[in-house]
Each structure stands twice: as structure tokens, then as C-alpha cells.
Design an enzyme around this catalytic site. Sequence first.
Site, PDB file in Angstrom:
ATOM      1  N   ASN A   1      59.382 116.085  39.155  1.00  0.00           N
ATOM      2  CA  ASN A   1      59.701 115.947  40.582  1.00  0.00           C
ATOM      3  C   ASN A   1      61.114 115.382  40.667  1.00  0.00           C
ATOM      4  O   ASN A   1      61.323 114.203  40.381  1.00  0.00           O
ATOM      5  CB  ASN A   1      58.687 115.006  41.250  1.00  0.00           C
ATOM      6  CG  ASN A   1      59.060 114.689  42.688  1.00  0.00           C
ATOM      7  OD1 ASN A   1      59.885 115.375  43.296  1.00  0.00           O
ATOM      8  ND2 ASN A   1      58.444 113.657  43.240  1.00  0.00           N
TER       9      ASN A   1
ATOM     10  N   LYS B   1      62.881 114.984  43.249  1.00  0.00           N
ATOM     11  CA  LYS B   1      63.100 114.258  44.513  1.00  0.00           C
ATOM     12  C   LYS B   1      64.433 114.700  45.147  1.00  0.00           C
ATOM     13  O   LYS B   1      64.836 115.839  44.996  1.00  0.00           O
ATOM     14  CB  LYS B   1      63.051 112.745  44.279  1.00  0.00           C
ATOM     15  CG  LYS B   1      61.801 112.313  43.514  1.00  0.00           C
ATOM     16  CD  LYS B   1      61.590 110.835  43.550  1.00  0.00           C
ATOM     17  CE  LYS B   1      60.434 110.476  42.642  1.00  0.00           C
ATOM     18  NZ  LYS B   1      60.022 109.093  42.768  1.00  0.00           N
TER      19      LYS B   1
ATOM     20  N   GLY C   1      58.657 104.834  39.998  1.00  0.00           N
ATOM     21  CA  GLY C   1      60.080 104.493  39.992  1.00  0.00           C
ATOM     22  C   GLY C   1      60.372 103.049  39.613  1.00  0.00           C
ATOM     23  O   GLY C   1      61.498 102.584  39.752  1.00  0.00           O
TER      24      GLY C   1
ATOM     25  N   SER D   1      56.159 106.166  36.346  1.00  0.00           N
ATOM     26  CA  SER D   1      56.914 105.678  35.189  1.00  0.00           C
ATOM     27  C   SER D   1      56.440 106.267  33.856  1.00  0.00           C
ATOM     28  O   SER D   1      56.440 105.581  32.831  1.00  0.00           O
ATOM     29  CB  SER D   1      56.902 104.153  35.155  1.00  0.00           C
ATOM     30  OG  SER D   1      57.537 103.652  36.329  1.00  0.00           O
TER      31      SER D   1
HETATM   32  C1  PEP Z   1      56.929 110.359  41.248  1.00  0.00           C
HETATM   33  O1  PEP Z   1      57.854 110.248  42.040  1.00  0.00           O
HETATM   34  O2  PEP Z   1      55.978 111.104  41.503  1.00  0.00           O
HETATM   35  C2  PEP Z   1      56.996 109.594  40.012  1.00  0.00           C
HETATM   36  C3  PEP Z   1      55.945 109.561  39.257  1.00  0.00           C
HETATM   37  O3  PEP Z   1      58.194 108.942  39.758  1.00  0.00           O
HETATM   38  P1  PEP Z   1      58.547 108.121  38.431  1.00  0.00           P
HETATM   39  O4  PEP Z   1      58.127 108.958  37.251  1.00  0.00           O
HETATM   40  O5  PEP Z   1      60.018 107.935  38.494  1.00  0.00           O
HETATM   41  O6  PEP Z   1      57.802 106.840  38.482  1.00  0.00           O
END
Ligand code: PEP
Length: 248
Positions: free
Chosen positions: A3, A5, A165, A204
Site C-alpha cells: 500500500n 498510500k 506506520g 509495521s
Molecule cells: C498500512 O498502511 O496498511 C500499513 C500496514 O502500514 P505500515 O506497514 O507502514 O505499518
Amino acid sequence: MGNWKMNGSLLTIKTLCEALNGIADTSAHVDMAVCVPSPYLFYARTNLKGVCLGAQNVSHHDDGAYTGEISTSMLKDFDCQYVLAGHSERRALYAETNVEVALKAKKITDAGMTAVVCIGESLDQRLSGELEKILFEQIRVLFSYLSLKALANIVIAYEPVWAIGTGLAATANQIQDVHAFIRQTITKFNENLAKNVRIVYGGSLKPSNAAEILALDDVDGGLIGGASLSGKDFGEIINQAKRKTCLR
Ligand code: PEP
């Protein structure tokens, strides 16, 4: 599933697509997909090879006067196979409710795409013992809006809000417990569906914890934010997913 974003530029998306093409391996039993920012869907569709395309959001309306929104038929034009519904950032920043998320998931599956429905609790909810109540309600509302046929086309992404995140993933025990709870809850609605539904973990996920998390019994894949912005890190996570399917 990556993702991206609201990150990147045409230049960095080009580099990432090239990196992903290098990782893609159609002989492996791993479905690899990436949710691209909408303006780059055309570029990604044209340039990604062996990697499925996903979108990060969609409207629950068909078409019309909804400035700024994107419809499922537009996403279909770009061969999107997956669409996220109810990412915690959308729930928190744009006040998306369980009902709206369910309506989006319905639109997505009606259009023949797979809805990746994100569910998860905040830290406060976990600490106050509300974890199961929150997840049950998110699942209950979803299941009350979708037919069994539509539900066969969903993936559940368990994403504890506090792990997204932050660099701080949930522990293996926490993840396995919650995924087992989600599967058990779905069993109450439909046993067969519970057996077959894919439940992926997000929060994460990174090269250093992917092997342990992806190997868990009830974890069927990952939703990866930050680490999917590095071709190298994403590739290492995909390799761990391939190892799991080889061992099965
Ligand atoms: C997400 O945004 O779905 C996500 C899991 O982000 P991250 O891996 O950065 O925690």
C-alpha cells in the site's frame, strides 16, 4: 500486498514498478499486488508485469456528482483486482463508518473485484479490553451487508491501528490470537467461508519480522505500507511469503 498510500512521484513510481517486476515470480504460489495512488494507476497498469493492481479507496456510489471520488467502474478500466476498504487512516481521517466500509466492500465485490477489508482496534480499545467487541462489530456489519457470494470475494486485513506506520508490529502471539478470533467469529456466520477466507496482517510488517509473522497458522499474507516503498524490503517480505507456501 503493498500500500503505497499518498507517496511517490512519477519518477519514484517508475523505479518501484521496475523493482516489483524484478521480484514478481508467476511460478510461485503467492499473489502479489500493490495499491497505487490513483493518478498512477494507468502507468502501473501499463508497466507492472506479474503484479496485480489494487486501489486504496473507492466510492460506494455508481457515478454522478461526487467531486473527488472514484467509482468501481473507473478502477475496472485500469484492471484493478483489489480495492482496500476501511483502512484505519480512512476511518480516522475521513470518518468512514462500519456501514460505509460495508457498502464499499459490496460495491467492490459487485464489480467483480476483491475487497480487502481492513479491521482493527486502537491502543485504547485494546487496553480497555474492547478488542474482541470492536472486531466483532466490524465483522458483523460487513456480513450483514454482503451476500455469501460477495463474501467469497473478500480478504480481511487485521491491522491494529497502533501498529500502523509506528515501526512497532504486534507480537506473533497477539497476531495469531486475533487472527484465530477473526476466523472463529466468521465460523459463526459461515463455516466454509471461515476456512477459506484469507486473513492478512498489516502493521509495521518488515523484512526483520516477516518470516515469523507470515509463518503463523492463521496468517495468509500481509498488507505492507512503509516497507512496500522499498523494492528491496518488499522483495524480502515476498520471499518469506513464498517460503510459507512452499512449506505447505
Ligand atoms: C498500512 O498502511 O496498511 C500499513 C500496514 O502500514 P505500515 O506497514 O507502514 O505499518
